[in-house]
Design a protein around this motif. Structure first.
Motif, mmCIF file in Angstrom:
data_model
loop_
_atom_site.group_PDB
_atom_site.id
_atom_site.type_symbol
_atom_site.label_atom_id
_atom_site.label_comp_id
_atom_site.label_asym_id
_atom_site.label_seq_id
_atom_site.Cartn_x
_atom_site.Cartn_y
_atom_site.Cartn_z
ATOM 1 N N LEU A 223 6.558 -0.190 -7.724
ATOM 2 C CA LEU A 223 5.124 -0.341 -7.910
ATOM 3 C C LEU A 223 4.444 -0.483 -6.550
ATOM 4 N N THR A 224 3.428 0.314 -6.284
ATOM 5 C CA THR A 224 2.655 0.195 -5.050
ATOM 6 C C THR A 224 1.176 0.128 -5.385
ATOM 7 N N SER A 225 0.478 -0.760 -4.710
ATOM 8 C CA SER A 225 -0.978 -0.840 -4.848
ATOM 9 C C SER A 225 -1.577 -1.435 -3.586
ATOM 10 N N SER A 226 -1.306 -2.742 -3.346
ATOM 11 C CA SER A 226 -1.869 -3.385 -2.170
ATOM 12 C C SER A 226 -1.062 -4.631 -1.852
ATOM 13 N N GLU B 181 0.829 -1.208 0.000
ATOM 14 C CA GLU B 181 0.000 0.000 0.000
ATOM 15 C C GLU B 181 0.867 1.264 0.000
ATOM 16 N N ALA C 36 -2.180 -7.590 -4.030
ATOM 17 C CA ALA C 36 -1.647 -7.472 -5.391
ATOM 18 C C ALA C 36 -0.183 -7.868 -5.431
#
Length: 299
Positions: free
Chosen positions: A180-183, A155, A186
């Motif tokens: 890359l960041t999202s969750s 995150e 993921a």
């Protein structure tokens, strides 16, 4: 197999819809000064942090056996700390100190109670596949192409993400790699896909985490200490919690859960292909198998 990576977010999305119903602080009319008569507890659970979610489900089961009404509310770490400070949540079981979440303690600490640590093996990591061609972060820049010129994170607002962005990347000259960041789900899906394909991958991770039992991984050495030393995982409560719930506060203050036991609980929850709707029954089965330990929590 990838189903388990999305369940936490799914539960979180549903729970967030009910934030307006949060119980807890002295201003809420639920667990405030009338705590001796009202046994309603709202637990703040960090999105994407499985050790805290597992601990929350464990305490939910334990406390409901003791007559408490326990609600789990999901949000990111920052909003949970803020909610604890205003009494929207009563307690959270995933405060990493003295590094990862210290900024939240600095900001909200006057309105919080630290009920102590329950696990002292917490550490932030950069992990790679076990057969990766490097063993240290100071080698990653020279081998960036072998990792697809990318680091897969979690995150954007996580303390781990901040540490990697502000310290690890500049210290080791990794600015040329895409971060890359999202969750967390993921990231775990990317990790599994790369391992299945026999590809190198670098991910931000932390111990204790069930991924270390599930996948062939190794942590990259961090000779400059950019990710900090080992930390402890603390239970953080709203101001006045110990006064309103002295017995419960005492139980939590004395609680310990070592990493081996934690992994066994996490593996039952997250590595069985179960949906979040199954967690309560899974935790009930785990409690039955670890009755002596669980009984000790409230003895």
């Amino acid at each position: 197999m990838k189903k388990r990576f999305t369940t936490t977010l799914a539960v979180g999305a549903v729970a967030l819809l009910g934030l307006t119903a949060c119980a807890g602080g002295p201003d809420s009319g639920d667990a405030g000064s009338d705590g001796a008569n009202d046994k309603s507890i709202t637990v703040g659970v960090f999105n994407g942090w499985p050790e805290g979610e597992a601990a929350s489900y464990l305490w939910k089961a334990v406390l409901e056996e003791k007559g408490y009404d326990v609600t789990l509310e999901y949000a990111d770490a920052g909003p949970v700390f803020a909610g604890l400070s205003t009494g929207d949540y009563d307690v959270a079981f995933d405060g990493w100190l003295p590094l990862t979440h210290q900024s939240y303690m600095d900001e909200y600490g006057d309105s919080l109670e630290d009920l102590g640590s329950w696990n002292n093996d917490a550490v932030l990591t950069m992990a790679v596949n076990e057969n990766a061609p490097i063993d240290s972060l100071d080698e990653l820049a020279d081998h960036a192409e072998e990792f697809g010129n990318r680091i897969v994170g979690i995150e954007p607002g996580a303390g781990l993400t901040e540490a990697v962005s502000t310290s690890t990347i500049p210290t080791y000259g990794l600015d040329g790699m895409e971060f890359l960041t999202s969750s967390t789900p993921a990231m775990l899906a990317e990790l599994e896909a790369a391992l299945d394909a026999g590809e190198n991958i670098a991910v931000t991770l932390w111990r204790p985490h069930w991924a270390y039992d599930e996948f062939p991984l190794k942590d990259l050495e961090d000779p400059e200490g950019t990710l900090g030393a080992a930390e402890s995982i603390h239970s953080i409560a709203r101001s006045g919690f110990s006064e309103d719930f002295p017995e419960l506060a005492g139980w939590i203050e004395n609680w310990e859960l070592n990493s081996e036991l934690l992994y066994s609980l996490e593996n039952e929850m997250y590595n069985s292909g179960a949906d979040a709707s199954d967690y309560e029954s899974i935790v009930a089965d785990w409690i039955a198998e670890n009755k002596e330990y669980v009984d000790s929590l409230t003895s």
